[in-house]
Write an enzyme that holds these catalytic residues in place. Structure first.
Site: not given
Ligand code: APR
Length: 293
Positions: A35-36, A102, A159, A167, A232, A257, A274-275
Site C-alpha cells: 500500500f505504501r 492485515q 481486514h 451482502c 508491515s 521488515n 526480505d521476508v
Molecule cells: N520483505 C520485507 N518487508 C517488505 C517487503 C519484503 N519483500 N516488501 C515490502 N516490505 C515492507 C515495506 O518496507 C513496508 O514497510 O512491508 C511494509 C508494507 O507496508 P504497507 O504497504 O503499509 O502495508 P501494511 O502495513 O500491511 O498496511 C496496513 O493499510 O491500506 C491499509 O488496509 C490496508 O492492510 C493495509 C494496512
C-alpha cells in the site's frame, strides 16, 4: 544480522506462545502490491475512493473503482511465497500459534492449504453466525474460520478477505469472483438475491473491524511469549499497537521488515531483510535447534 535471527529462534520453542502479525510486505514477493512505499496502491488510487462512507453514499461509483482496483492491482492469480510457506510450516511444526494478518489476499490460507474458496466463504459464514449467536464456545471468532482444534494454526484476517463478498442486508458471504465479473460487465452495484448490495468482504476505511476478531487478536497478542511483526509499516491501527501491547505483557518482540517502522524502538529484535530470506532462515534455525535437542 544473522545472530539477531538466532536470538529470535532461541526464544521460540514448542512451549512458547508465538504470534505473527503480517502486512502487505509478506505478499509483495508474490507480486501483490503493497500500500505504501514506491509504486504502492495509494500511488495509483486514492484511499478516499474506498471508504465505507463512499460505499454507502455511492455504491455504484465505489464498485466501478473497486473493479478497476481489483483488475489493475490484484488481477492475476497470486501464489504464496517462501515466507508464507515458512510460517505455515512453523505452524504445522508447533512453533507458531496464530497468524494475525492485515492482508486480504488469502495467501496465508493457500499456504496453510486450507480448502477452496467457497468452503472458506461458507465456513466464515458459520463462524460469523456462531459469533452472532453469542456462542462464545470454542467457535472461532468471525474472520477466523480455521476450525478450532483442527491442529491448524488459526489465521485471523483482521481486514477480511478480498476473495469474498458479503451482502450488506442478509449477511451472506459468497465467493467474490462471479460477483466481480458481474460488476465488471456493468452490473453496478452487484446485488444479492435478497436485494441487498454486496460489499467486498474487507474492512473499508472508516469501517469498524469485526469486534470478535479484534478481541481474539488482542487476547492472543497479550498471551504471546514471542510476537513477530512481519512485512508491515505498522502505521494502521489496531495492528500498529499490537507489538507494543505484546511487549508490555512480557513478550519478546521481533520486527522483520525492509524499511524502518515507528515501532522499531520498542522491539527487542529488528531484522531488516526480505521476508523470503528471513522467514525460511528462521524456520531452518528452529528445525536445526529441534534436532540439536
Ligand atoms: N520483505 C520485507 N518487508 C517488505 C517487503 C519484503 N519483500 N516488501 C515490502 N516490505 C515492507 C515495506 O518496507 C513496508 O514497510 O512491508 C511494509 C508494507 O507496508 P504497507 O504497504 O503499509 O502495508 P501494511 O502495513 O500491511 O498496511 C496496513 O493499510 O491500506 C491499509 O488496509 C490496508 O492492510 C493495509 C494496512
Amino acid at each position: 544480522d544473522g545472530d539477531r535471527l538466532e536470538r529470535l529462534a532461541a526464544e521460540i520453542d514448542r512451549d512458547a506462545t508465538v504470534v505473527a502479525l503480517t502486512g502487505a510486505g509478506i505478499s509483495a514477493p508474490s507480486g501483490v502490491p503493497t500500500f505504501r512505499g514506491e509504486d504502492g496502491v495509494w500511488e495509483h488510487f486514492d484511499e478516499g475512493q474506498f471508504t465505507y462512507g463512499r460505499f454507502r453514499s455511492d455504491p455504484e461509483g465505489f464498485w466501478a473503482d473497486r473493479v478497476a482496483l481489483q483488475r489493475e492491482l490484484f488481477g492475476e492469480e497470486y501464489e504464496p511465497n517462501a515466507a508464507h510457506e515458512a510460517l505455515a510450516a512453523m505452524g504445522r511444526d508447533g512453533y507458531l500459534d496464530a497468524v494475525l494478518t492485515q492482508n486480504t489476499d488469502g495467501l496465508h490460507r493457500d499456504a496453510a492449504d486450507v480448502a477452496d474458496r467457497a468452503d472458506v466463504a461458507d465456513r466464515a459464514d458459520r463462524a460469523d453466525r456462531a459469533a452472532e449467536d453469542g456462542n462464545r464456545g470454542d467457535d472461532p471468532g468471525a474472520g477466523d474460520d480455521t476450525p478450532a482444534g483442527t491442529g491448524q494454526t488459526p489465521i485471523l484476517e483482521l481486514h477480511g478477505n478480498a476473495r469474498r463478498v458479503r451482502c450488506t442486508d442478509c449477511g451472506r458471504r459468497r465467493d467474490g469472483d462471479p460477483i466481480f465479473d458481474r460488476a465488471a460487465d456493468g452490473d453496478l452495484p452487484p446485488t444479492c438475491d435478497c436485494g441487498g448490495i454486496y460489499k467486498p468482504d474487507v474492512v473499508l476505511f472508516g469501517e469498524q473491524l469485526p469486534g470478535a476478531v479484534v478481541q481474539r487478536a488482542r487476547t492472543l497478542t497479550r498471551d504471546s511469549d514471542v510476537f513477530l511483526a512481519i512485512g508491515s509499516s505498522l502505521v494502521v491501527e489496531p495492528a500498529a499497537s499490537f507489538p507494543r501491547e505484546a511487549g508490555a505483557t512480557g513478550a519478546t518482540v521481533g520486527i522483520v521488515n525492509l524499511e524502518s517502522t515507528p515501532v522499531d524502538g520498542a522491539a527487542d529484535v529488528v531484522y531488516r531483510d526480505d521476508v523470503t530470506e528471513a522467514l525460511p532462515r528462521l524456520r531452518s534455525l528452529l528445525e536445526r535447534g529441534a534436532d540439536g535437542g
